[in-house]
Design a protein around this motif. Structure first.
Motif, PDB file in Angstrom:
ATOM      1  N   SER A  43       0.845  -1.190   0.000  1.00 47.38           N
ATOM      2  CA  SER A  43       0.000   0.000   0.000  1.00 47.38           C
ATOM      3  C   SER A  43       0.881   1.240   0.000  1.00 47.38           C
ATOM      4  CB  SER A  43      -0.920   0.007   1.229  1.00 47.38           C
ATOM      5  OG  SER A  43      -1.604   1.221   1.323  1.00 47.38           O
ATOM      6  N   LYS A  44       0.566   2.180  -0.871  1.00 44.90           N
ATOM      7  CA  LYS A  44       1.408   3.375  -0.999  1.00 44.90           C
ATOM      8  C   LYS A  44       0.944   4.521  -0.116  1.00 44.90           C
ATOM      9  CE  LYS A  44       2.555   2.391  -5.827  1.00 44.90           C
ATOM     10  NZ  LYS A  44       2.426   2.835  -7.237  1.00 44.90           N
ATOM     11  N   ILE A  45      -0.248   4.424   0.430  1.00 43.27           N
ATOM     12  CA  ILE A  45      -0.855   5.605   1.044  1.00 43.27           C
ATOM     13  C   ILE A  45      -1.223   5.423   2.506  1.00 43.27           C
ATOM     14  CG2 ILE A  45      -1.811   6.461  -1.130  1.00 43.27           C
ATOM     15  CD1 ILE A  45      -4.489   5.183  -0.243  1.00 43.27           C
ATOM     16  N   VAL A  46      -1.037   4.223   3.029  1.00 49.78           N
ATOM     17  CA  VAL A  46      -1.544   3.904   4.371  1.00 49.78           C
ATOM     18  C   VAL A  46      -0.497   3.121   5.145  1.00 49.78           C
ATOM     19  CG1 VAL A  46      -3.328   2.662   5.655  1.00 49.78           C
ATOM     20  CG2 VAL A  46      -3.920   3.825   3.541  1.00 49.78           C
ATOM     21  N   GLY A  47      -0.361   3.419   6.414  1.00 48.08           N
ATOM     22  CA  GLY A  47       0.408   2.561   7.313  1.00 48.08           C
ATOM     23  C   GLY A  47       1.842   2.305   6.897  1.00 48.08           C
ATOM     24  N   LEU A  48       2.214   1.038   6.898  1.00 51.36           N
ATOM     25  CA  LEU A  48       3.584   0.609   6.633  1.00 51.36           C
ATOM     26  C   LEU A  48       4.029   1.052   5.238  1.00 51.36           C
ATOM     27  CD1 LEU A  48       5.818  -1.073   8.035  1.00 51.36           C
ATOM     28  CD2 LEU A  48       4.934  -3.071   6.804  1.00 51.36           C
ATOM     29  N   THR A 184     -11.435   5.429   8.519  1.00 52.46           N
ATOM     30  CA  THR A 184     -10.481   6.015   7.575  1.00 52.46           C
ATOM     31  C   THR A 184      -9.058   5.791   8.074  1.00 52.46           C
ATOM     32  OG1 THR A 184     -10.341   8.182   8.661  1.00 52.46           O
ATOM     33  CG2 THR A 184     -12.133   7.872   7.076  1.00 52.46           C
ATOM     34  N   SER A 185      -8.109   5.764   7.148  1.00 47.87           N
ATOM     35  CA  SER A 185      -6.696   5.702   7.515  1.00 47.87           C
ATOM     36  C   SER A 185      -5.864   6.229   6.359  1.00 47.87           C
ATOM     37  CB  SER A 185      -6.284   4.259   7.844  1.00 47.87           C
ATOM     38  OG  SER A 185      -4.933   4.213   8.279  1.00 47.87           O
ATOM     39  N   THR A 186      -4.815   6.987   6.668  1.00 47.82           N
ATOM     40  CA  THR A 186      -3.992   7.576   5.614  1.00 47.82           C
ATOM     41  C   THR A 186      -2.633   8.005   6.142  1.00 47.82           C
ATOM     42  OG1 THR A 186      -3.976   9.278   3.876  1.00 47.82           O
ATOM     43  CG2 THR A 186      -4.826   9.934   6.024  1.00 47.82           C
ATOM     44  N   SER A 187      -1.678   8.127   5.226  1.00 49.54           N
ATOM     45  CA  SER A 187      -0.419   8.796   5.560  1.00 49.54           C
ATOM     46  C   SER A 187      -0.416  10.217   5.003  1.00 49.54           C
ATOM     47  CB  SER A 187       0.782   8.016   4.994  1.00 49.54           C
ATOM     48  OG  SER A 187       0.693   7.879   3.587  1.00 49.54           O
ATOM     49  N   GLY A 188      -1.526  10.623   4.434  1.00 49.85           N
ATOM     50  CA  GLY A 188      -1.657  11.994   3.964  1.00 49.85           C
ATOM     51  C   GLY A 188      -0.954  12.254   2.651  1.00 49.85           C
ATOM     52  N   TRP A 189      -0.897  13.499   2.305  1.00 46.03           N
ATOM     53  CA  TRP A 189      -0.287  13.887   1.028  1.00 46.03           C
ATOM     54  C   TRP A 189       1.222  13.717   1.047  1.00 46.03           C
ATOM     55  CZ3 TRP A 189      -2.404  18.876  -1.619  1.00 46.03           C
ATOM     56  CH2 TRP A 189      -3.741  18.678  -1.952  1.00 46.03           C
TER      57      TRP A 189
END
Length: 325
Positions: A43-48, A184-189
């Motif tokens: 996953s490119k946008i969340v968590g690890l 929801t979950s994200t690493s943001g922009w």
């Protein structure tokens, strides 16, 4: 019972559906599903392996909302934990507060015995360096506490706002007890300014759920959802009698009123208490991103998850619609 998740939630949708079928709660099913996405290094946008801010740090935001009690738990600015959604769930279940950020949220996670693990991987750093060079046009090695990041960040965000990596994992579900939840979950922009918080952990902007009407969530340009309170608006439009389709379109119309600031694409996910859904990608400018897809399952309609292409609409399309509401 139903489940709706955006395409980026693929890693956990099967698990979430299985849990719902086994009479687990919507909240637990969503937390389990999103946790699998957070733990997936692909996953490119969340968590690890999430996306780094302009300074190279990976920070995570997450939230979970209970549509029965109209209550939520949320976190922002997490650096030391992969499963931000589990911290948000712990806050929902066992804290007098609704939201904790940064060190306070991490301390709370430690006290709740949530396993600690940095979300930053080598790929996060490699990706950060590539994006930094592409959109800041500087060598990342020049970064220091004395460098003024504000202009670099503004240049990067305005230059990369069409980048396909900015997104959020969202799940919406109803369980066997008719309770609705959204997570929801994200690493943001990528290349965001340190400390930036988008719509994903903000109740009413990035998510909202109410058992009486349904749920909504947003992804992509969070600043737009923050300004228009988009998720809350969708549910409130259903409350005053609009169908979920009409409610999402009305929320689109609200977005056309935004002037100035960062205007780009916003994907709005709406679902009513019966499982009828509408997902629209709103383009505020020409040449928006490709149509997103989302996962959908309804126990009474199909035994299999479906991957559905969302509708796309441009600002002029919305303004020219002959609204009946």
């Amino acid at each position: 019972m139903f489940l709706l998740a955006n395409e980026d939630g693929k890693a956990g949708v099967d698990q979430a559906v299985e849990l719902l079928n086994n009479n687990n709660t919507a909240i637990n099913s969503i937390v389990a599903g999103i946790s699998m996405v957070e733990e997936d290094p692909h996953s490119k946008i969340v968590g690890l392996g999430g996306l780094a801010d302009i300074g190279g740090d990976v920070t995570l935001d997450a939230a979970i909302m209970d549509g029965e009690n109209i209550d939520f738990g949320a976190v922002a600015g997490i650096k030391k934990y992969v499963n931000a959604i589990k911290i948000a769930a712990a806050i929902l279940h066992d804290s007098p507060h609704c939201m904790l950020v940064a060190e306070g949220a991490e301390r709370y996670a430690r006290e709740k015995n949530i396993p600690q693990r940095s979300p930053r991987l080598r790929k996060s750093e490699d990706q950060w360096r590539e994006l930094f060079k592409s959109y800041v046009n500087e060598d990342p090695s020049v970064l220091s506490d004395k460098v003024a990041l504000a202009q670099w960040c503004k240049k990067a965000i305005l230059g990369a706002h069409g980048h396909l990596f900015k997104d959020t994992t969202i799940y919406m579900a109803k369980d066997h007890k008719e309770n609705i939840a959204v997570g929801t979950s994200t690493s943001g922009w990528p290349l965001k300014y340190p400390g930036r918080v988008g719509d994903s952990p903000i109740c009413g902007a990035g998510f909202y759920a109410d058992n009486q009407w349904g749920a909504a969530a947003c992804t992509n340009t969070g600043e737009m959802a923050l300004r228009a309170n988009t998720a809350f608006a969708v549910v409130q439009y259903m409350k005053i009698g609009l169908s979920v389709e009409e409610a999402v379109y009305q929320a689109m119309k609200d977005l056309t009123s935004l002037k100035g600031g960062l205007l780009s694409d916003l994907i709005v996910y709406g679902i009513d208490k019966h499982g009828k859904h509408k997902v629209v990608c709103y383009h505020s400018k020409p040449n928006g991103e490709p149509a997103p897809k989302f996962w959908y399952w309804h126990k009474n309609h199909s035994t299999d998850l479906e991957l559905i292409v969302a509708e796309t609409m441009f600002k002029d399309d919305i303004l020219s619609m002959n609204h009946k509401f």
